[in-house]
Design an enzyme around this catalytic site. Structure first.
Site, PDB file in Angstrom:
ATOM      1  N   ASP A   1       1.017  -1.352   0.168  1.00 22.15           N
ATOM      2  CA  ASP A   1       0.224   0.086  -0.247  1.00 22.15           C
ATOM      3  C   ASP A   1       0.864   1.319  -0.197  1.00 22.15           C
ATOM      4  O   ASP A   1       2.059   2.084   0.969  1.00 22.15           O
ATOM      5  CB  ASP A   1      -1.160  -0.031   1.101  1.00 22.15           C
ATOM      6  CG  ASP A   1      -2.117  -0.884   1.240  1.00 22.15           C
ATOM      7  OD1 ASP A   1      -1.888  -1.822   0.423  1.00 22.15           O
ATOM      8  OD2 ASP A   1      -2.615  -1.263   2.411  1.00 22.15           O
TER       9      ASP A   1
ATOM     10  N   HIS B   1      -2.528   5.062  -1.724  1.00 21.81           N
ATOM     11  CA  HIS B   1      -3.994   4.502  -2.017  1.00 21.81           C
ATOM     12  C   HIS B   1      -4.635   4.984  -0.797  1.00 21.81           C
ATOM     13  O   HIS B   1      -6.060   4.649  -1.458  1.00 21.81           O
ATOM     14  CB  HIS B   1      -3.252   3.518  -0.948  1.00 21.81           C
ATOM     15  CG  HIS B   1      -4.551   1.921  -0.564  1.00 21.81           C
ATOM     16  ND1 HIS B   1      -5.531   1.732  -2.141  1.00 21.81           N
ATOM     17  CD2 HIS B   1      -4.417   1.484   0.550  1.00 21.81           C
ATOM     18  CE1 HIS B   1      -6.629   0.743  -0.980  1.00 21.81           C
ATOM     19  NE2 HIS B   1      -5.128   0.490   0.416  1.00 21.81           N
TER      20      HIS B   1
ATOM     21  N   HIS C   1      -5.169   2.979   7.983  1.00 25.71           N
ATOM     22  CA  HIS C   1      -4.572   3.422   6.464  1.00 25.71           C
ATOM     23  C   HIS C   1      -4.889   5.328   6.224  1.00 25.71           C
ATOM     24  O   HIS C   1      -4.275   5.835   5.805  1.00 25.71           O
ATOM     25  CB  HIS C   1      -5.761   3.217   5.611  1.00 25.71           C
ATOM     26  CG  HIS C   1      -5.603   1.843   4.971  1.00 25.71           C
ATOM     27  ND1 HIS C   1      -6.483   0.717   5.609  1.00 25.71           N
ATOM     28  CD2 HIS C   1      -5.719   1.829   3.570  1.00 25.71           C
ATOM     29  CE1 HIS C   1      -6.209  -0.290   5.107  1.00 25.71           C
ATOM     30  NE2 HIS C   1      -5.833   0.422   3.825  1.00 25.71           N
TER      31      HIS C   1
END
Length: 263
Positions: free
Chosen positions: A79, A83, A212
């Site tokens: 990632d 992303h 994330h």
């Protein structure tokens, strides 16, 4: 030591098996489990497929090659910062623009597989990380944090690997405070054995999907669906993680290699 001599000794150590190479990847293919995105958070990726373009003499030729259809974030994958929406503005945030020296880094392996075996909804907290540091030393700047959960044992059974029911996905991962601590340590990124780097029910955190959101917002990386983390020491390994150099790539399937001293 002279750099040329250093490289020569490194090569000799690999050839003589004094340095062992561990494959941290799963095989990518049609049976690879694919992530199911929570409703309202985007689209699901297609399954991996392989179709022959040519298959040796069957097609009157001498070669075998295929068309590979996959998603950037399929199987064992990388990632990038781009992303996630929080990392979209980094000029060096795509697979083609990340400096290549960032693809080789030491790793700290946090083993909480015993706890995950008892509770698949195990949440990795700030206290868990500090406890690990008390036993193994602080997480050094530039290191990967790899979360050993034993989840890779489920990979061959997609239903068990996703572990979903009517209430969503049940798999381990970090909470927001744990992610912030890793960023304070200036880690290279976070890697996990599960299908994605966040906790299974991370859409319910604030912010949603904090690994994330915070990690990529700090221009750092993620690795998902790792394998063989039980073969690594808590400290002392170096991992190699170059993704495919895809134009504006937000990630890529890859083969993650770990280097460890051969005991």
């Amino acid at each position: 030591m002279d750099p040329l001599e250093l490289l020569s000794k490194f090569s000799e150590a690999i050839q003589s098996k004094n340095i062992e190479i561990i494959d941290l990847s799963h095989t990518l293919g049609p049976n690879t489990p694919m992530i199911k995105v929570p409703k309202g958070h985007g689209k699901n990726p297609p399954p991996v497929s392989l179709e022959y373009i040519s298959n040796y003499a069957d097609d009157g030729g001498f070669s075998r090659w295929s068309t590979l259809t996959t998603a950037e974030h399929a199987g064992t994958h990388f990632d990038t910062p781009s992303h996630w929406i929080s990392g979209q503005d980094f000029a060096d945030g795509n697979t083609e623009t990340i400096a290549v020296d960032r693809f080789i880094a030491p790793a700290c392996v946090l083993d909480y597989s015993h706890e995950v075996k008892k509770n698949p909804d195990f949440i990795l907290t700030k206290d868990h990380i500090i406890k690990w540091e008390d036993e193994n030393g602080i997480i050094e700047s530039g290191s990967w944090v790899l979360f050993q959960s034993g989840w890779s044992e489920r990979f061959e059974d997609p239903d068990a690997f996703l572990n979903m029911d009517a209430n969503g996905c049940h798999s381990p991962g970090p909470d927001p405070k744990a992610v912030k601590l890793m960023i304070e340590r200036n880690v290279c990124g976070f890697g996990t054995e599960t299908i994605g780097t966040d906790y299974g029910a991370a859409s319910k955190f604030d912010p949603p999907f904090p690994l994330h959101y915070f990690m990529h917002g700090a221009n750092k990386f993620g690795l998902a669906s790792l394998n063989n983390l039980d073969k690594l020491p808590p400290k002392g390994s170096v991992i190699i993680t170059p993704p495919l150099k895809i134009v504006k790539g937000s990630g890529s399937p890859l083969r993650v290699l770990a280097l460890i001293p051969n005991s």
